[in-house]
Design a protein around this motif. Sequence first.
Motif, PDB file in Angstrom:
ATOM      1  N   LEU A 123       0.771  -1.264  -0.008  1.00  0.00           N
ATOM      2  CA  LEU A 123       0.048   0.125   0.000  1.00  0.00           C
ATOM      3  C   LEU A 123       0.964   1.260  -0.032  1.00  0.00           C
ATOM      4  CD1 LEU A 123      -2.615  -0.885   2.463  1.00  0.00           C
ATOM      5  CD2 LEU A 123      -3.015  -0.744   0.158  1.00  0.00           C
ATOM      6  N   SER A 124       1.965   1.269   0.726  1.00  0.00           N
ATOM      7  CA  SER A 124       2.749   2.407   0.752  1.00  0.00           C
ATOM      8  C   SER A 124       3.414   2.620  -0.588  1.00  0.00           C
ATOM      9  CB  SER A 124       3.921   2.291   1.678  1.00  0.00           C
ATOM     10  OG  SER A 124       4.882   1.290   1.744  1.00  0.00           O
ATOM     11  N   GLY A 125       3.776   1.582  -1.397  1.00  0.00           N
ATOM     12  CA  GLY A 125       4.346   1.732  -2.648  1.00  0.00           C
ATOM     13  C   GLY A 125       3.336   2.410  -3.757  1.00  0.00           C
ATOM     14  N   LEU A 126       2.143   2.300  -3.252  1.00  0.00           N
ATOM     15  CA  LEU A 126       1.245   2.899  -4.230  1.00  0.00           C
ATOM     16  C   LEU A 126       1.315   4.575  -4.116  1.00  0.00           C
ATOM     17  CD1 LEU A 126      -2.166   0.958  -3.703  1.00  0.00           C
ATOM     18  CD2 LEU A 126      -0.425   0.694  -5.327  1.00  0.00           C
ATOM     19  N   PHE A 127       1.704   4.915  -3.085  1.00  0.00           N
ATOM     20  CA  PHE A 127       2.004   6.572  -2.982  1.00  0.00           C
ATOM     21  C   PHE A 127       3.269   7.094  -3.018  1.00  0.00           C
ATOM     22  CE2 PHE A 127      -1.994   5.013  -0.518  1.00  0.00           C
ATOM     23  CZ  PHE A 127      -2.812   5.890  -1.027  1.00  0.00           C
ATOM     24  N   ALA A 128       4.287   6.130  -3.134  1.00  0.00           N
ATOM     25  CA  ALA A 128       6.085   6.254  -2.927  1.00  0.00           C
ATOM     26  C   ALA A 128       6.188   7.057  -4.473  1.00  0.00           C
ATOM     27  CB  ALA A 128       6.672   5.034  -2.831  1.00  0.00           C
ATOM     28  N   ASN A 129       7.518   7.411  -4.458  1.00  0.00           N
ATOM     29  CA  ASN A 129       8.094   8.141  -5.574  1.00  0.00           C
ATOM     30  C   ASN A 129       9.607   7.877  -5.486  1.00  0.00           C
ATOM     31  OD1 ASN A 129       9.657  10.615  -4.957  1.00  0.00           O
ATOM     32  ND2 ASN A 129       7.714  10.709  -3.692  1.00  0.00           N
ATOM     33  N   ASP A 130      10.092   8.141  -6.767  1.00  0.00           N
ATOM     34  CA  ASP A 130      11.653   7.791  -6.674  1.00  0.00           C
ATOM     35  C   ASP A 130      12.547   9.380  -6.919  1.00  0.00           C
ATOM     36  OD1 ASP A 130      11.334   8.479  -9.358  1.00  0.00           O
ATOM     37  OD2 ASP A 130      12.561   7.018 -10.137  1.00  0.00           O
ATOM     38  N   GLN A 131      11.704  10.476  -6.766  1.00  0.00           N
ATOM     39  CA  GLN A 131      12.206  11.764  -6.852  1.00  0.00           C
ATOM     40  C   GLN A 131      12.718  12.035  -8.105  1.00  0.00           C
ATOM     41  OE1 GLN A 131      14.426  12.115  -3.232  1.00  0.00           O
ATOM     42  NE2 GLN A 131      12.837  12.519  -1.950  1.00  0.00           N
ATOM     43  N   ILE A 132      12.477  11.153  -9.061  1.00  0.00           N
ATOM     44  CA  ILE A 132      13.201  11.421 -10.265  1.00  0.00           C
ATOM     45  C   ILE A 132      11.945  11.282 -11.347  1.00  0.00           C
ATOM     46  CG2 ILE A 132      14.731  10.883 -12.002  1.00  0.00           C
ATOM     47  CD1 ILE A 132      16.546   9.704  -9.722  1.00  0.00           C
ATOM     48  N   PHE A 133      11.855  10.018 -11.815  1.00  0.00           N
ATOM     49  CA  PHE A 133      10.619   9.864 -13.210  1.00  0.00           C
ATOM     50  C   PHE A 133       9.637   9.120 -12.410  1.00  0.00           C
ATOM     51  CE2 PHE A 133      14.912   9.751 -15.041  1.00  0.00           C
ATOM     52  CZ  PHE A 133      15.173  10.795 -15.591  1.00  0.00           C
ATOM     53  N   THR A 134       9.422   8.216 -11.515  1.00  0.00           N
ATOM     54  CA  THR A 134       8.662   7.241 -11.332  1.00  0.00           C
ATOM     55  C   THR A 134       7.776   7.676  -9.959  1.00  0.00           C
ATOM     56  OG1 THR A 134       9.749   5.375 -12.471  1.00  0.00           O
ATOM     57  CG2 THR A 134       7.707   4.682 -11.269  1.00  0.00           C
ATOM     58  N   ARG A 135       6.686   7.544  -9.940  1.00  0.00           N
ATOM     59  CA  ARG A 135       5.744   7.588  -8.718  1.00  0.00           C
ATOM     60  C   ARG A 135       4.433   6.524  -8.757  1.00  0.00           C
ATOM     61  NH1 ARG A 135       2.640  13.512  -9.137  1.00  0.00           N
ATOM     62  NH2 ARG A 135       1.563  12.974 -11.153  1.00  0.00           N
ATOM     63  N   GLY A 136       4.193   6.173  -7.516  1.00  0.00           N
ATOM     64  CA  GLY A 136       2.963   5.234  -7.714  1.00  0.00           C
ATOM     65  C   GLY A 136       1.876   5.863  -8.082  1.00  0.00           C
ATOM     66  N   PRO A 137       0.985   4.935  -8.495  1.00  0.00           N
ATOM     67  CA  PRO A 137      -0.291   5.451  -9.234  1.00  0.00           C
ATOM     68  C   PRO A 137      -1.241   6.497  -8.349  1.00  0.00           C
ATOM     69  CG  PRO A 137      -0.490   3.069  -8.528  1.00  0.00           C
ATOM     70  CD  PRO A 137       0.957   3.591  -8.404  1.00  0.00           C
ATOM     71  N   ASP A 148       6.709  11.814   0.243  1.00  0.00           N
ATOM     72  CA  ASP A 148       8.252  11.409   0.302  1.00  0.00           C
ATOM     73  C   ASP A 148       8.160  10.639   1.762  1.00  0.00           C
ATOM     74  OD1 ASP A 148       9.012  12.899  -1.796  1.00  0.00           O
ATOM     75  OD2 ASP A 148       9.463  14.688  -0.666  1.00  0.00           O
ATOM     76  N   ALA A 149       7.236  10.925   2.831  1.00  0.00           N
ATOM     77  CA  ALA A 149       7.298  10.107   3.990  1.00  0.00           C
ATOM     78  C   ALA A 149       6.875   8.626   3.730  1.00  0.00           C
ATOM     79  CB  ALA A 149       6.601  10.876   4.943  1.00  0.00           C
ATOM     80  N   LEU A 150       6.024   8.434   3.066  1.00  0.00           N
ATOM     81  CA  LEU A 150       5.587   7.347   2.533  1.00  0.00           C
ATOM     82  C   LEU A 150       6.699   6.248   1.975  1.00  0.00           C
ATOM     83  CD1 LEU A 150       1.721   7.692   1.705  1.00  0.00           C
ATOM     84  CD2 LEU A 150       2.892   6.750   3.679  1.00  0.00           C
ATOM     85  N   THR A 151       7.664   7.189   1.284  1.00  0.00           N
ATOM     86  CA  THR A 151       8.462   6.513   0.282  1.00  0.00           C
ATOM     87  C   THR A 151       9.605   5.850   1.569  1.00  0.00           C
ATOM     88  OG1 THR A 151       8.345   7.848  -1.572  1.00  0.00           O
ATOM     89  CG2 THR A 151      10.400   7.036  -1.491  1.00  0.00           C
TER      90      THR A 151
END
Length: 229
Positions: A123-137, A148-151
Amino acid sequence: MQDHEYPDVSRKRIPVWDLPTRIFHWLLVPLLIGLWYTSQDVMTLNWHMWLGYTLLALLLFRIIWGVMGTRSSRFSHFLAGPVSVFRYLRDLLSGKSPTHTGHNPLGGWSVMLMLGLLLFQGLSGLFANDQIFTRGPLARMVSSSTSDALTSLHKANFDLLLIVIGIHVLAVFLYWLIKGDNLVGPMITGRKWVAVGEASGFRFASLWWALVVLGVSAVGVWGAVTFLP
């Protein structure tokens, strides 16, 4: 005179773990390895996301199966109260704990801990991001600081998950070494050796019903990541 070997009539094999539960259990191994591997490179993060969706679908299946599946896989069957857990630990330390056909009182709660950590990971991955190109749906549904906190929690939780899994594997090994109770074999074959008269085993739920539950789980995850954003 030739000696004859007679079968051990004091023991029998009983059905314990159904095929859906066993497949779920063993699929987690390559799935977690794949999730770790694809998280190491931004070029494989799309694969990481798809593996994450697969994990969530399997977890949703296991939750439903824990309510409506085979009795040995139901939460109501293997989740014991604190008194039962204390008594089991006391007996285990004294060397006289009984053998359980399914999860023992302590093992049942360790299963719930791992399921909870896996669910949070997905579930946390759905809201995460890599701060570059990719983010969760679902990252766009929360603020960037929350994402960022969830990442950060997503990454820390995976380390915690590895520790819990390591303890689980060690406990299974010690259980076999000290008590002589093989917990791995039944999770492969579905059957366990017990003393005659000790237990009667479980009637497995229909595989067709398992496929229906899996289909509902997959569609549910697909719908969530497709239509909620």
